[in-house]
Each structure stands twice: as C-alpha cells, then as structure tokens.
Design an enzyme around this catalytic site. Structure first.
Site, PDB file in Angstrom:
ATOM      1  N   LYS A   1      -7.829   5.422 -69.535  1.00  0.00           N
ATOM      2  CA  LYS A   1      -7.143   5.833 -68.309  1.00  0.00           C
ATOM      3  C   LYS A   1      -7.201   4.712 -67.264  1.00  0.00           C
ATOM      4  CE  LYS A   1      -7.031   9.898 -65.350  1.00  0.00           C
ATOM      5  NZ  LYS A   1      -7.318  11.320 -65.301  1.00  0.00           N
TER       6      LYS A   1
ATOM      7  N   LYS B   1     -18.659   8.153 -67.621  1.00  0.00           N
ATOM      8  CA  LYS B   1     -18.630   9.571 -67.241  1.00  0.00           C
ATOM      9  C   LYS B   1     -20.079  10.033 -67.165  1.00  0.00           C
ATOM     10  CE  LYS B   1     -15.472  12.891 -66.614  1.00  0.00           C
ATOM     11  NZ  LYS B   1     -14.110  12.785 -66.071  1.00  0.00           N
TER      12      LYS B   1
HETATM   13  P1  NAD Z   1      -7.057  23.860 -60.290  1.00  0.00           P
HETATM   14  O1  NAD Z   1      -8.303  24.481 -60.783  1.00  0.00           O
HETATM   15  O2  NAD Z   1      -6.862  23.707 -58.812  1.00  0.00           O
HETATM   16  O3  NAD Z   1      -5.774  24.619 -60.854  1.00  0.00           O
HETATM   17  C1  NAD Z   1      -5.669  25.116 -62.138  1.00  0.00           C
HETATM   18  C2  NAD Z   1      -4.781  26.350 -62.077  1.00  0.00           C
HETATM   19  O4  NAD Z   1      -4.525  26.790 -63.418  1.00  0.00           O
HETATM   20  C3  NAD Z   1      -5.415  27.503 -61.330  1.00  0.00           C
HETATM   21  O5  NAD Z   1      -4.512  28.032 -60.367  1.00  0.00           O
HETATM   22  C4  NAD Z   1      -5.721  28.512 -62.447  1.00  0.00           C
HETATM   23  O6  NAD Z   1      -5.651  29.861 -62.000  1.00  0.00           O
HETATM   24  C5  NAD Z   1      -4.627  28.200 -63.441  1.00  0.00           C
HETATM   25  N1  NAD Z   1      -4.913  28.645 -64.809  1.00  0.00           N
HETATM   26  C6  NAD Z   1      -6.089  28.662 -65.460  1.00  0.00           C
HETATM   27  N2  NAD Z   1      -5.934  29.161 -66.695  1.00  0.00           N
HETATM   28  C7  NAD Z   1      -4.620  29.444 -66.849  1.00  0.00           C
HETATM   29  C8  NAD Z   1      -3.830  29.981 -67.895  1.00  0.00           C
HETATM   30  N3  NAD Z   1      -4.365  30.343 -69.055  1.00  0.00           N
HETATM   31  N4  NAD Z   1      -2.509  30.126 -67.691  1.00  0.00           N
HETATM   32  C9  NAD Z   1      -1.954  29.781 -66.507  1.00  0.00           C
HETATM   33  N5  NAD Z   1      -2.654  29.289 -65.475  1.00  0.00           N
HETATM   34  C10 NAD Z   1      -3.970  29.119 -65.636  1.00  0.00           C
HETATM   35  O7  NAD Z   1      -6.987  22.427 -61.012  1.00  0.00           O
HETATM   36  P2  NAD Z   1      -6.121  21.174 -60.577  1.00  0.00           P
HETATM   37  O8  NAD Z   1      -6.947  20.252 -59.783  1.00  0.00           O
HETATM   38  O9  NAD Z   1      -4.797  21.637 -60.085  1.00  0.00           O
HETATM   39  O10 NAD Z   1      -5.938  20.452 -62.008  1.00  0.00           O
HETATM   40  C11 NAD Z   1      -5.034  20.964 -62.967  1.00  0.00           C
HETATM   41  C12 NAD Z   1      -5.170  20.168 -64.264  1.00  0.00           C
HETATM   42  O11 NAD Z   1      -4.929  18.781 -63.989  1.00  0.00           O
HETATM   43  C13 NAD Z   1      -6.565  20.230 -64.877  1.00  0.00           C
HETATM   44  O12 NAD Z   1      -6.450  20.141 -66.272  1.00  0.00           O
HETATM   45  C14 NAD Z   1      -7.237  18.972 -64.352  1.00  0.00           C
HETATM   46  O13 NAD Z   1      -8.264  18.522 -65.216  1.00  0.00           O
HETATM   47  C15 NAD Z   1      -6.066  18.007 -64.361  1.00  0.00           C
HETATM   48  N6  NAD Z   1      -6.234  16.898 -63.437  1.00  0.00           N
HETATM   49  C16 NAD Z   1      -6.397  17.137 -62.109  1.00  0.00           C
HETATM   50  C17 NAD Z   1      -6.550  16.055 -61.225  1.00  0.00           C
HETATM   51  C18 NAD Z   1      -6.721  16.266 -59.745  1.00  0.00           C
HETATM   52  O14 NAD Z   1      -6.630  15.292 -58.991  1.00  0.00           O
HETATM   53  N7  NAD Z   1      -6.967  17.484 -59.268  1.00  0.00           N
HETATM   54  C19 NAD Z   1      -6.523  14.748 -61.731  1.00  0.00           C
HETATM   55  C20 NAD Z   1      -6.323  14.539 -63.095  1.00  0.00           C
HETATM   56  C21 NAD Z   1      -6.181  15.624 -63.937  1.00  0.00           C
END
Ligand code: NAD
Length: 381
Positions: free
Chosen positions: A79, A91
């Site tokens: 990444k 990590k």
């Molecule tokens: P978050 O926890 O804020 O949001 C995740 C959402 O997915 C929540 O609203 C949750 O209710 C929903 N969810 C969970 N299970 C579900 C299902 N089975 N069906 C539908 N919805 C479901 O997380 P985020 O920060 O928005 O991150 C989302 C994804 O992106 C994650 O996989 C995270 O690892 C990845 N990610 C996030 C970032 C970041 O900057 N926040 C960076 C890189 C990768």
C-alpha cells in the site's frame, strides 16, 4: 490489570523464524504492570520507516495475533509503495478486548515499545483503537500519526479516503466507458459509515443513481434525508440484495472478504471500486472476476487516501499536498488497468507487480533503514 491471563503458559508450536520469513523484524511487547501484550511487525523498510496502524482485538491465541500482524504489515508494504509515500510496511496488534482492557497506562507502555524502535516504526489508530488512545502513546514517542488536529495530527482520515475512492471510480469509469463522468450511472454502495457516506454524498452530488445497504438503519435514513434535500432519491436494499442489484459499479465500503465464490455469480455490475480492505476473499477471486468481465480496482490502491494523509504528517501536514497525492490514485489505477490488459494479468497481479517493481527500483538507493541513516524528514522535534 491482566489483559489476557488465558495466554499464560501457551505453547507456540510453530517455527517462528520460518513463520516470519520475509519480514525484517517482529517485536513481542510484554508489560506486566499494564497488562500490555502487543506484537509489532516490520515487513519492510526498503522505502523508508515502516508505517501501519495498531489493532486491538481479543485474539484467540498468540498465533492468531501473529498471523494477523504479519499479513497486515506485508499488505502495508504494498500500500505504501502504491501510494508513493516513502514509507515501508509495518503493523502492530494489541491482544485484548478494546471494550474492557484499555487504559492510558497501557497505551503509554505501548508508546515506549514503539519508541524503542528508534524511528523504524510509525503507528496510529486501526480497528479497536481510537485517536484518543494514541494521545497517551504520544507522551512516550514521536512516532505516532493520525491523532486529532487539536493534538497536532492531521485529523479524520476518512475524508481523503473517500476522495480517493471517487478518483478510483472515475479512473474505472474511464477505463470501461471512456469518460470520467460519475453522472447517469448506477452505484451499489455497501456500508454508509465514515467513508461510504461521504462517497455516497459525492456520487449523489454528481447526479448518480444509488443502491445502498447498511446494517445500521440510521445511516440509511441520514442519506435518504440528504438525498431528499437535493431532489434525488436512493434505493435502500438489504445486505444480501446489494450483490444482485443492476448497478454499473459496486462500491464496497464495509467488510473484507465479500468478493468470494458465493457473491461473484450474483453480481450484475461491470466494475468494483470501494474502500473496504481485503475485498477479495482469496487471490483467485481476482481471476474469477476477470473471467466474468468485471473490472476490479485493487482495494489498497483505491483506499490509500487516509494513509497518504497520515504519512504526510512527517512532512508537517499540507492539505494541498495530500490532495495532490490522493489525486494520483487516478493515474496509478489507470496504469494498473493498462498493464493488466497488455500483459493478460488480473488487476491485482498487475498492481502487485507495479509495487514490487517500484520497491526494487527505489530500494537500490535506500539501503536497510535504521536511525543512524534517518532521512531528515523522518525526524520530528
Ligand atoms: P465505519 O465503521 O465507519 O463504516 C462501516 C459501515 O459498514 C458501518 O456503517 C456499518 O454499519 C456498515 N456495515 C457493517 N457490516 C455491514 C454489512 N454486513 N452490510 C452492510 N453494511 C455493513 O468504517 P469506515 O471507516 O467507513 O471504513 C469502511 C471500510 O473502508 C473498512 O473496510 C475500512 O477498513 C476501510 N478503510 C477505511 C479507511 C478510513 O480512512 N476510514 C481507510 C482505508 C480503508
């Protein structure tokens, strides 16, 4: 406080050196006074000091925690290379229940272990940890990133992550339909959390049609209200239906492993581009998508906006620079698509090859990273 007394006396049956093959360094951190049991894995410092978040989870065993941290730190090497941030991959994991085992002292102890690596490893929040936890760790080390702006960090990383997803979708649209335009196409969004909601709002603003799902109904309600104020509407579907809707692009923003033997046959989309980490359950699922003619945007390229922001803290944080590097996700992805097509590879194979070539080329100039050869930009006062 004892975080995990059940670990006492546990036998590690594997050959550790065989297990950590390919990694530069793995550090087991044990602080009895605070109950801290953590593992820091440094996969590669070929491009610079290792960078990667810290997870806190109640792992079932030390082996499970080691497995997770090794896999994740290796992923960070790719990444970082893909997003051109002059960092290597690392990590850390804290073995414990984030709802019960946290304390300021535990994170200070963790900060001391990070500091003992003398600038070889930088870390911050990930699953189970929050920016506030790392305000405690910061009292012990300068090698913490991603705390709130009030504490000198760069703040909410989901903003650049969501922007990177939009650039990823635009590059994908151009590769398939010859235009970056987001308008007039259908997108199915899984997860309306920090990233997914911002992506959804941007797509609505651009005049797109949305199918959305979230297990949290409040999140859907919030987006519906927003859509109404814009004179638009969204179609909310349940967790299973999201795989079957007739959208153009599937945008996974919730869980990993959702592209698998069960879901691939259901998909009606032409492309997949979203923020969720580790979307493919296994590498071979990239081949299955290719065979079905579905273009897959490798997740670690598309979701790198947050990483780009925290990495930029070491140059003292500049929003314009973060924006510029996040915009480059478009070009990187376009290159990956071109190479995949030219070489008959899957997009994941092409992305991995791109990263490995970049590491090989640059590491000729960066020898093994240590504090004695620390670049000026990696030294914070
Ligand atoms: P978050 O926890 O804020 O949001 C995740 C959402 O997915 C929540 O609203 C949750 O209710 C929903 N969810 C969970 N299970 C579900 C299902 N089975 N069906 C539908 N919805 C479901 O997380 P985020 O920060 O928005 O991150 C989302 C994804 O992106 C994650 O996989 C995270 O690892 C990845 N990610 C996030 C970032 C970041 O900057 N926040 C960076 C890189 C990768």
């Amino acid at each position: 406080m004892k975080a995990l007394s059940s670990f006492e006396g546990e036998k590690i049956s594997m050959d550790i050196f065989q297990k950590i093959n390919g990694h530069e360094q793995v550090v087991f951190c044990n602080d009895e006074a605070t109950g801290l049991k953590a593992i820091i894995a440094i996969h590669s410092t070929q491009l610079g000091p290792a960078l990667g978040g810290c997870r806190m989870l109640p792992y079932k065993s030390t082996e499970a925690a080691l497995e997770d941290v090794l896999r994740l730190s290796r992923g960070m090497t790719y990444k970082c290379a893909a997003s051109d941030v002059d960092f290597g991959g690392g990590k850390s994991v804290i073995i414990g229940d984030p709802t019960k085992d946290k304390s300021p002292e535990l994170f200070r102890a963790f900060g001391q272990f990070v500091d003992s690596l003398n600038g070889r490893f930088y870390t911050g929040t990930d699953m189970g940890t929050s920016p506030e936890d790392f305000v405690h760790a910061m009292k012990e080390t300068n090698c913490i990133v991603g705390v709130d702006e009030a504490y000198g960090g760069s703040g909410d990383s989901s903003v650049p992550t969501a922007l990177g997803v939009i650039y990823g979708i635009q590059a994908t649209n151009r590769a398939i339909w010859g235009s970056d335009s987001l308008a007039g196409r259908g997108y199915s969004i899984q997860g309306l959390g920090k990233v997914g909601l911002k992506v959804a709002e941007h797509l609505l603003d651009a005049g797109a049609d949305l199918y959305v799902t979230d297990i949290n109904l409040d999140a859907i309600e919030r987006l519906s209200e927003k859509a109404k104020t814009m004179g638009a509407s969204i179609k909310a579907v349940n967790s299973e239906e999201i795989y079957t809707v007739p959208a153009d692009v599937f945008v996974p923003c919730a869980l990993g492993g959702i592209i698998n033997d069960d879901t691939i046959p259901l998909l009606k989309v032409t492309a997949i581009a979203g923020s969720a980490n580790n979307q493919l359950l296994e590498l071979r699922h990239g081949e299955m998508l290719q065979a079905r003619g579905i273009l897959y945007a490798p997740d670690y390229i598309v979701n790198a906006g947050g990483l780009i922001q925290v990495a930029d803290e070491l140059y003292s944080s500049n929003k314009e620079r973060v924006l510029q590097k996040t915009r480059a996700i478009y070009d990187t992805l376009t290159d990956v698509y071109r190479h995949a097509e030219a070489d008959g590879k899957t997009t994941v194979e092409a992305a991995n090859y791109f990263c490995e070539s970049r590491i090989a080329a640059r590491s000729k100039r960066n020898s093994f990273f240590s504090h004695t050869k620390r670049p000026k930009w990696a030294v914070r006062s």
